[in-house]
Design an enzyme around this catalytic site. Sequence first.
Site, mmCIF file in Angstrom:
data_model
loop_
_atom_site.group_PDB
_atom_site.id
_atom_site.type_symbol
_atom_site.label_atom_id
_atom_site.label_comp_id
_atom_site.label_asym_id
_atom_site.label_seq_id
_atom_site.Cartn_x
_atom_site.Cartn_y
_atom_site.Cartn_z
ATOM 1 N N ARG A 163 -4.959 -14.160 -21.617
ATOM 2 C CA ARG A 163 -6.262 -14.060 -20.949
ATOM 3 C C ARG A 163 -6.223 -13.044 -19.811
ATOM 4 O O ARG A 163 -7.177 -12.326 -19.566
ATOM 5 C CB ARG A 163 -6.711 -15.453 -20.495
ATOM 6 C CG ARG A 163 -7.306 -16.237 -21.649
ATOM 7 C CD ARG A 163 -7.252 -17.758 -21.521
ATOM 8 N NE ARG A 163 -7.849 -18.350 -22.715
ATOM 9 C CZ ARG A 163 -7.230 -18.450 -23.889
ATOM 10 N NH1 ARG A 163 -5.986 -17.996 -24.023
ATOM 11 N NH2 ARG A 163 -7.843 -18.961 -24.934
ATOM 12 N N TYR A 201 -31.841 -14.263 -39.401
ATOM 13 C CA TYR A 201 -31.866 -15.458 -40.250
ATOM 14 C C TYR A 201 -33.268 -15.743 -40.783
ATOM 15 O O TYR A 201 -33.443 -16.662 -41.587
ATOM 16 C CB TYR A 201 -31.289 -16.660 -39.486
ATOM 17 C CG TYR A 201 -29.783 -16.570 -39.335
ATOM 18 C CD1 TYR A 201 -29.210 -15.914 -38.256
ATOM 19 C CD2 TYR A 201 -28.931 -17.059 -40.326
ATOM 20 C CE1 TYR A 201 -27.844 -15.768 -38.135
ATOM 21 C CE2 TYR A 201 -27.550 -16.929 -40.218
ATOM 22 C CZ TYR A 201 -27.018 -16.279 -39.119
ATOM 23 O OH TYR A 201 -25.646 -16.130 -39.011
ATOM 24 N N HIS A 359 -9.937 -14.753 -47.241
ATOM 25 C CA HIS A 359 -11.204 -14.591 -46.517
ATOM 26 C C HIS A 359 -11.688 -13.149 -46.617
ATOM 27 O O HIS A 359 -12.817 -12.875 -47.046
ATOM 28 C CB HIS A 359 -11.019 -14.988 -45.048
ATOM 29 C CG HIS A 359 -12.256 -14.873 -44.237
ATOM 30 N ND1 HIS A 359 -13.082 -15.941 -43.960
ATOM 31 C CD2 HIS A 359 -12.838 -13.799 -43.645
ATOM 32 C CE1 HIS A 359 -14.111 -15.537 -43.245
ATOM 33 N NE2 HIS A 359 -13.992 -14.236 -43.039
ATOM 34 N N GLU A 360 -10.809 -12.211 -46.266
ATOM 35 C CA GLU A 360 -11.234 -10.800 -46.263
ATOM 36 C C GLU A 360 -11.551 -10.331 -47.678
ATOM 37 O O GLU A 360 -12.519 -9.606 -47.903
ATOM 38 C CB GLU A 360 -10.150 -9.909 -45.638
ATOM 39 C CG GLU A 360 -9.797 -10.221 -44.189
ATOM 40 C CD GLU A 360 -11.009 -10.380 -43.287
ATOM 41 O OE1 GLU A 360 -10.923 -11.145 -42.324
ATOM 42 O OE2 GLU A 360 -12.059 -9.762 -43.586
ATOM 43 N N HIS A 489 -14.469 -11.535 -30.990
ATOM 44 C CA HIS A 489 -15.879 -11.281 -31.313
ATOM 45 C C HIS A 489 -16.723 -10.982 -30.091
ATOM 46 O O HIS A 489 -17.845 -10.475 -30.239
ATOM 47 C CB HIS A 489 -16.438 -12.472 -32.087
ATOM 48 C CG HIS A 489 -15.737 -12.699 -33.390
ATOM 49 N ND1 HIS A 489 -14.407 -13.102 -33.454
ATOM 50 C CD2 HIS A 489 -16.127 -12.569 -34.666
ATOM 51 C CE1 HIS A 489 -14.040 -13.193 -34.709
ATOM 52 N NE2 HIS A 489 -15.056 -12.872 -35.462
ATOM 53 N N ARG A 498 -22.663 -17.239 -37.374
ATOM 54 C CA ARG A 498 -22.456 -17.032 -38.815
ATOM 55 C C ARG A 498 -21.308 -17.871 -39.354
ATOM 56 O O ARG A 498 -21.353 -18.326 -40.494
ATOM 57 C CB ARG A 498 -22.208 -15.562 -39.102
ATOM 58 C CG ARG A 498 -20.971 -14.999 -38.428
ATOM 59 C CD ARG A 498 -20.773 -13.525 -38.711
ATOM 60 N NE ARG A 498 -21.887 -12.726 -38.199
ATOM 61 C CZ ARG A 498 -21.928 -11.397 -38.330
ATOM 62 N NH1 ARG A 498 -20.955 -10.747 -38.927
ATOM 63 N NH2 ARG A 498 -22.949 -10.725 -37.865
HETATM 64 C C1 LIG Z 1 -10.447 -12.745 -39.386
HETATM 65 C C2 LIG Z 1 -11.949 -12.638 -39.475
HETATM 66 N N1 LIG Z 1 -12.358 -11.262 -39.218
HETATM 67 C C3 LIG Z 1 -13.808 -11.003 -39.324
HETATM 68 C C4 LIG Z 1 -14.348 -11.525 -40.671
HETATM 69 O O1 LIG Z 1 -13.720 -11.267 -41.711
HETATM 70 O O2 LIG Z 1 -15.356 -12.221 -40.612
HETATM 71 C C5 LIG Z 1 -14.056 -9.485 -39.155
HETATM 72 C C6 LIG Z 1 -14.184 -9.147 -37.676
HETATM 73 C C7 LIG Z 1 -15.628 -9.400 -37.368
HETATM 74 C C8 LIG Z 1 -16.404 -9.241 -38.688
HETATM 75 N N2 LIG Z 1 -15.352 -9.084 -39.692
HETATM 76 C C9 LIG Z 1 -15.489 -8.521 -40.935
HETATM 77 O O3 LIG Z 1 -14.536 -8.324 -41.655
HETATM 78 C C10 LIG Z 1 -16.868 -8.143 -41.429
HETATM 79 N N3 LIG Z 1 -16.837 -6.764 -41.903
HETATM 80 C C11 LIG Z 1 -17.224 -9.084 -42.566
HETATM 81 C C12 LIG Z 1 -18.556 -8.676 -43.204
HETATM 82 O O4 LIG Z 1 -18.562 -7.747 -43.996
HETATM 83 O O5 LIG Z 1 -19.560 -9.310 -42.823
HETATM 84 C C13 LIG Z 1 -12.574 -13.563 -38.430
HETATM 85 O O6 LIG Z 1 -12.874 -13.125 -37.338
HETATM 86 N N4 LIG Z 1 -12.728 -14.880 -38.710
HETATM 87 C C14 LIG Z 1 -12.417 -15.532 -39.971
HETATM 88 C C15 LIG Z 1 -12.725 -16.993 -39.751
HETATM 89 C C16 LIG Z 1 -13.293 -17.173 -38.384
HETATM 90 C C17 LIG Z 1 -13.206 -15.827 -37.678
HETATM 91 C C18 LIG Z 1 -12.218 -15.876 -36.513
HETATM 92 O O7 LIG Z 1 -11.054 -15.478 -36.712
HETATM 93 O O8 LIG Z 1 -12.619 -16.352 -35.418
HETATM 94 ZN ZN LIG Z 2 -15.480 -13.073 -42.431
#
Ligand SMILES: C[C@H](N[C@H](C(=O)O)[C@@H]1CCCN1C(=O)[C@@H](N)CC(=O)O)C(=O)N1CCC[C@H]1C(=O)O
Ligand SMILES: [Zn+2]
Length: 625
Positions: A163, A201, A359-360, A489, A498
């Site tokens: 942090r 939304y 996930h990705e 984020h 989301r």
């Molecule tokens: C590890 C995951 N990285 C995101 C994701 O994959 O959503 C990345 C970064 C922000 C958006 N993003 C994308 O890849 C977008 N291009 C997806 C799209 O196309 O909409 C992540 O942040 N996660 C997974 C579970 C909870 C959260 C966290 O780890 O808190």
């Molecule tokens: Zn995602």
Amino acid sequence: LALGLGRAQAGTEAEGVQFLEEYNAKAGMVLNKNVKASWNYYTNITEENLDIMTASNLEYAAFSKEVARNITTRFSNWNTYTNASVKRQFKKLVDIGFAAINDTEKLKSISTLEAELTGIYSTGKACLPEFGKGCLSLEPGLTDLMAGSRNYQELLAAWKGWRDASGKKMKSKYTQFVNVMNEAIAFSGYNDTGEYWRSWYETPSFEEDVKNLYEQLRPLYEQLHAYVRRKLMNKYGKQYFPDNGHIPAHLFGNMWSQDWGNIYDLVEPYPDATSVDITAKMLEKGYNITHMYRVAEEFFTSIGLDPMPAGFWTKSMLEKPADREVVCHASAWDFYDGQDFRIKQCTALTESQFLTVHHEMGHVIYFLAYVNQPVIFRDGANTGFHEGMADIVSLSFQTPEHMKAIGLLDEIPTDNKSDLNFLLKMALDKVAFLPFGYLIDQWRWSVFKGATTPGTYNHDWWDLRCQYQGISPPIERSEDDFDPGAKYHIPGNTPYIRYFVSYILQFQWHKALCDEIGYVGPLHRCDVYRDVSAGNLLREMLKLGSSKPWQDAMEVITGSREMSVLPMVEYFDPLLQWLKEQNKEENIGWSSSCPTNIPSPYPPSPTSASSNINPSTLLASMVLL
Ligand SMILES: C[C@H](N[C@H](C(=O)O)[C@@H]1CCCN1C(=O)[C@@H](N)CC(=O)O)C(=O)N1CCC[C@H]1C(=O)O
Ligand SMILES: [Zn+2]
């Protein structure tokens, strides 16, 4: 595109369709260039790449602005057109967000501030000499430490160190960032950035809806919280736990207390029954990084969805480079040319990373499914849909049935104790996440509307963390800290509600797919692997992209037009009954405000027998504070 000049003209619908075709051809190229510039910065953080990305962002904004201007001058009557898809495309094209601001310098600052904040986050390091560690970045060093350490003070040093190295360095930049985004979004007619984000939304009751969904799931979370609190007290000692029912935030095996899977070993219901340690099994079976992606790909192709295109394997960044700074936070990328799709992930051989791979890749599968949509419709039905698609495979993938199918488990356990072990493990991710997924944007919406000010950023953040998660900071926090900035984020400016929406949707869809394949049995043991009827139903929804309101997409896959917690409640019901039994002697819940007395993070004075670290390290860690 010919610039629409002078007075508003009422183009015919046929002329409007022609315009959209021209737009789609050009938009793909402009977007492709813009995404490539971003990719180059995210995979090689340098001033030069930041400048090139910023210039490209401005170019894209100018393009969007010109398109919107064209529409309002040449097709001022687009709202009277009869074709729903044509109207929907125009509606999306005239809403250009921050790009509507008439000050290029301010628009540029939105791009540079986001890039700088993301750069601070991605290059931050915490040094832990008192625990024999050098300076660690978040991935893999601090992430592995938070996952594997069982030393209260070491966890605390990493939690605080991160942090200090991230959020604490962002506060003034973030304040500027909020102000200039709000100033810009006003040009698009929104009161603040939070209203703009919620507008995606297309649901006037959205804030109320998610609040109701959370309230319906709170009893399940409270039971899990009480059970885990007892187990952590047994492990670390009651003296560290405030008397108001909260759990110190750094004990969950995760830097943000958002996913508790890494402390499964501390909370396992039945150690003598079966449980699956995917990390150990992957290492035992000689997995490498590429194989993790091949296994994930094979899940999707087994249900009839598309494999990764050839370019994916050559252009993705699947491992952390040794020679440069990158944004390690995993992400999926659509390059909008119909064939270039990539993942950027500092992949490690762990279970949690294996789930992130799925996930990705789930995002990429969605990109591929809507590749034939017009560019403006190449998005999720709403952004919760994109996250839900990213996660839904995890509900099949982690079942003992699937673990055996891919050789990571020898025998499928059928006894009740193993079943509860599995359900608890799933809850440590899917249930533990709910308050976290809900509260991030409660804080951010409050910041955007000015209810939370720079003078109360950290206080309001912890109020929400204490109230919803029932966790509290393990050491005093102040407004010199900026703990929201320690979560990707926030500097990355990616909306978060989301993910909460996704955790509701993925159970609704999982139930729909399991019904579709004719599965009979408890929902939590359903695995849709190798059943193409599951993939076919999923594709019917995915291929729509954002061409229809999300309620239509929802209806395609579940037959209903609303979000519902019932499938998730059904899935976890056996666990809920068990937790209630386990918690009979517990005080369920916690006080909604943060504790006034944060217990000392250190054992009683070094002379007492109970202290579990020697005085010199104790003094060193005091110095750290
Ligand atoms: C590890 C995951 N990285 C995101 C994701 O994959 O959503 C990345 C970064 C922000 C958006 N993003 C994308 O890849 C977008 N291009 C997806 C799209 O196309 O909409 C992540 O942040 N996660 C997974 C579970 C909870 C959260 C966290 O780890 O808190
Ligand atoms: Zn995602």
